[in-house]
Design an enzyme around this catalytic site. Structure first.
Site, PDB file in Angstrom:
ATOM      1  CG  HIS A  21      -0.298  -0.127   2.518  1.00 20.71           C
ATOM      2  ND1 HIS A  21       0.512   0.856   3.042  1.00 20.71           N
ATOM      3  CD2 HIS A  21      -0.295  -1.132   3.430  1.00 20.71           C
ATOM      4  CE1 HIS A  21       0.960   0.477   4.210  1.00 20.71           C
ATOM      5  NE2 HIS A  21       0.507  -0.737   4.472  1.00 20.71           N
ATOM      6  CG  HIS A  24       4.085  -1.565   2.206  1.00 23.34           C
ATOM      7  ND1 HIS A  24       2.820  -2.025   1.927  1.00 23.34           N
ATOM      8  CD2 HIS A  24       4.408  -2.052   3.422  1.00 23.34           C
ATOM      9  CE1 HIS A  24       2.406  -2.782   2.928  1.00 23.34           C
ATOM     10  NE2 HIS A  24       3.343  -2.813   3.862  1.00 23.34           N
ATOM     11  CB  CYS A 129      -7.017 -15.416  20.695  1.00 18.95           C
ATOM     12  SG  CYS A 129      -8.568 -15.686  19.793  1.00 18.95           S
ATOM     13  CB  CYS A 132      -5.948 -15.605  16.779  1.00 17.01           C
ATOM     14  SG  CYS A 132      -7.106 -14.247  16.676  1.00 17.01           S
ATOM     15  CB  CYS A 147      -9.702 -11.924  20.286  1.00 18.30           C
ATOM     16  SG  CYS A 147      -9.432 -12.102  18.515  1.00 18.30           S
ATOM     17  CG  HIS A 150     -11.782 -15.235  17.097  1.00 18.49           C
ATOM     18  ND1 HIS A 150     -10.471 -14.887  16.836  1.00 18.49           N
ATOM     19  CD2 HIS A 150     -12.159 -16.110  16.130  1.00 18.49           C
ATOM     20  CE1 HIS A 150     -10.059 -15.543  15.763  1.00 18.49           C
ATOM     21  NE2 HIS A 150     -11.062 -16.281  15.316  1.00 18.49           N
ATOM     22  CE  LYS A 302     -15.565  11.748  -0.698  1.00 13.36           C
ATOM     23  NZ  LYS A 302     -15.966  12.975  -1.204  1.00 13.36           N
ATOM     24  CE  LYS A 305     -15.993  10.280 -14.818  1.00 10.83           C
ATOM     25  NZ  LYS A 305     -16.776  11.366 -15.421  1.00 10.83           N
TER      26      LYS A 305
END
Ligand SMILES: [Zn+2]
Length: 512
Positions: A21, A24, A129, A132, A147, A150, A302, A305
Site C-alpha cells: 500500500h 510501503h 486466543c 487466532c 480479541c 473473535h 474516495k 476519475k
C-alpha cells in the site's frame, strides 16, 4: 558538501499478510530516491528491500485463502517485487526470510548468542486466543479486553520458551543512543526510544524469541532445540546482515553498517532490540536509523476519475505518472512528521510546482534554445549570470545538506528557488522580443538560462528519473553521471534536439 564513500540503505522487510500500500510505497520510493542521490553524488551504494514471511499471522492468512504458507508467501512476496519493478525501484537485492541464505544466518547468530549464555529457557506467560491460534498483545485487544476478531477473552496461559537477555543490554543501548545524537533521527524518535528503554528496564522483562513447534511450525528451527521455532524479530531483523552474506561475504565487509529507514510503528524493535542483538552477537552496530511518520487520509480517500482507486500504488501511478508520484511523496512529507494525503492536496501541489514552475521552465527554455539558438557556441555570459551563480552557490550547499538529512521537501524547495529565479528572468527579459530586434544579448541570456535549467534538472534527477531519461534523449551531456559542481562545469550538445513535448501537463481533478 562531501558524500560518504559507501552507503548501505535498507527498507524494512515488509510483512506479507497484506498487499503493498502507500505506506510501503513511500518508504521504498524514498529509499530509492536517496540511493539514486548517493549514487549520482559518487557513493558506493547498496540498496536492500524484501519480505518478512514467518509467523502465525501468515499461517492464518494463508489458510483463509486456501493456500499453504509457502504458496501464500510466494504469491504476496512476488506482488511486492512486481510493484517495485513496475515503479522502477532500483534495489540491489530483494531478501525473503524463507530463503536458505537467511535461515542459515539466523541459526548462526542464535547459536553464537546461546553459547555466550544470553539465551535461556523459562516460563512464558501470555494472552492466548484459541480462535487466532496465537498470543495477542494488550494493544490488540478491544476495550472489553477481547480479541477483536473473535470477541472472546483470550486465555492467560503458560508454556516454556526461550528468552534473550534483553535487560543485560538495555543500559548499553541507552548509552550508545545518548552518546551518538545522530544514531536515531529525527530527535523526537530518539527521545521516544530512550523513554521506551526506561519503560523496559522498569518492567524488567527479557525478550521471548521462540514458539513451541506444537503451536507454530512456520518458522526457523532453533539450532539448539528442534522443538522450537524462532519468533518474529529475532528472525526478521537479521535480514539486514543475512542479505549481505554475514559473516564473511565480500558484500558484508564492504557495506555493513547500514542506514535503516522505517515507519514509526516499528521503532522499538529497530531502536532497542536490534542494537541489543548486535551487541550480544558482537557485530558492529548499524550506522543510523531514520524514522518517518504516517500518511493521514490515505486508504479512505474516495474513488475518483482522476486518482482512481488511490489505495493501490500502481493505480495511482497510472493516473499521475511515476515521476509525479515520486515528486509528490518526497515533497509533501516533512521527514519524521505525519503528512496529509487527499486528492486536492496532490493536485494542488503538482500543478503549482511540477506543472507551473518546473515543467514550464524546462519546456520553454528548451523550446527557445531550439528556436533561437540551436547550435550553441561556447558559453557566453550575460549580466544575470552573476546573480544566478550566487543563488546556485547557496542552493548547492543547502541541497546536499538537506538530502543527507532525508529532508527531501527542503531539497526540492532549494531547487524551486532556482526555477523561480529563471522563470522571472524569462518574464523580465522577454527573449522573444529580443529575437525580433536581433538583440546581441539574446544568445548569452539564453545560454545562462539554459545552464541554470540544466542544473535544476540535475538536482531533480533523483526525484524525476524518467524525466531525466527523456531529457538525456534530447540533449547529450558531456558529464552525464555527476552532479554539476558549478554552473560552468556543465557542457552539452543540442545538435539532435527535437521540439520537446510538455513535461508535466496540468493535473486535473475531473470531478470538479
Ligand atoms: Zn482471536
Amino acid at each position: 558538501m562531501s558524500v560518504p564513500k559507501k552507503k548501505y540503505i535498507t527498507t524494512p522487510i515488509y510483512y506479507v499478510n497484506a498487499k503493498p500500500h502507500l505506506g510501503h510505497t513511500y518508504t521504498t520510493m524514498l529509499c530509492d530516491t536517496l540511493a539514486k542521490y548517493y549514487r549520482f553524488a559518487g557513493s558506493d551504494v547498496f540498496f536492500l528491500t524484501g519480505t518478512d514471511e514467518h509467523g502465525d499471522k501468515i499461517v492464518k492468512a494463508a489458510s483463509k485463502e486456501g493456500k499453504t504458507p509457502q504458496e501464500y508467501t510466494d504469491f504476496i512476496s512476488s506482488l511486492f517485487r512486481t510493484t517495485w519493478d513496475t515503479l522502477h525501484i532500483e534495489y540491489d537485492d530483494f531478501i525473503r526470510t524463507t530463503e536458505d541464505r537467511h535461515k542459515k544466518v539466523v541459526r548462526q547468530v542464535l547459536q553464537i548468542i546461546y553459547e555466550k549464555g544470553d539465551i535461556y529457557l523459562a516460563d512464558y506467560e501470555g494472552l492466548y486466543c484459541t480462535g487466532c491460534e496465537r498470543y495477542l498483545t494488550e494493544k490488540e485487544l478491544n476495550e472489553k479486553g477481547e480479541c477483536p476478531d473473535h470477541l472472546t477473552k483470550p486465555e492467560l496461559i503458560q508454556e516454556k520458551n526461550y528468552f534473550f537477555k534483553l535487560q543485560k543490554y538495555l543500559p548499553k543501548v541507552k548509552k550508545h543512543i545518548e552518546e551518538n545524537p545522530d544514531f536515531i533521527s529525527p530527535d523526537r524518535y530518539r527521545n521516544e526510544a530512550l523513554g521506551a528503554i526506561e519503560e523496559l528496564i522498569k518492567q524488567g522483562e527479557d525478550l521471548s524469541i521462540s514458539r513451541p513447534k506444537a503451536r507454530l511450525t512456520w518458522g526457523i528451527e532453533l539450532p539448539f532445540d528442534s522443538s522450537f521455532v524462532t519468533y518474529v524479530w529475532f528472525d526478521a531483523l537479521l535480514n539486514y546482515i543475512s542479505a549481505l552474506g554475514y559473516p564473511d561475504n565480500e558484500l558484508y565487509t564492504r557495506f555493513w553498517p547500514a542506514h535503516h529507514f522505517i515507519a514509526k510503528d516499528i521503532l522499538k524493535p529497530h531502536a532497542i532490540f536490534w542494537p541489543a542483538m548486535l551487541m550480544a552477537a558482537e557485530i558492529p552496530l548499524y550506522e543510523k536509523l531514520s524514522v518517518h511518520g504516517y500518511w493521514l487520509g490515505w486508504g479512505d480517500i474516495k474513488m475518483s476519475k482522476s486518482l482512481g482507486n488511490a489505495a493501490d500504488p500502481l493505480e495511482l501511478t497510472n493516473k499521475l505518472g511515476e515521476d509525479a508520484l515520486r515528486y509528490f511523496l518526497a515533497r509533501e512529507m516533512r521527514f519524521g512528521s505525519d503528512a496529509k494525503f487527499s486528492e486536492e492536496i496532490v493536485i494542488t501541489r503538482l500543478n503549482t510546482e511540477l506543472s507551473n514552475e518546473i515543467g514550464n521552465l524546462f519546456q520553454r527554455t528548451l523550446s527557445m534554445i531550439l528556436k533561437y539558438a540551436n547550435h550553441l557556441p561556447k558559453p557566453q555570459s550575460h549580466d544575470i549570470e552573476q546573480k544566478l551563480n550566487a543563488i546556485l552557490q547557496e542552493v548547492q550547499t543547502e541541497y546536499h545538506k538537506t538530502m543527507q538529512k532525508e529532508r527531501t521537501d527542503l531539497a526540492i524547495e532549494q531547487v524551486l528557488k532556482v526555477t523561480g529565479f529563471l522563470n522571472k528572468a524569462i518574464e523580465e527579459y522577454k527573449p522573444w522580443e529580443m529575437a525580433k530586434t536581433n538583440d546581441e544579448n539574446l544568445l548569452p541570456l539564453l545560454t545562462t538560462i539554459f545552464r541554470g535549467t540544466l542544473v535544476c534538472f540535475a538536482y531533480l534527477r533523483p526525484f524525476l528519473p524518467n524525466t531525466w531519461e527523456k531529457l538525456t534523449n534530447l540533449i547529450s551531456f558531456v558529464q552525464k553521471e555527476v552532479f554539476p559542481k558549478e554552473l560552468s562545469a556543465i557542457e552539452w550538445d543540442t545538435q539532435n534536439m527535437e521540439k520537446p513535448k510538455p513535461f508535466f501537463p496540468r493535473f486535473t481533478n475531473e470531478n470538479h
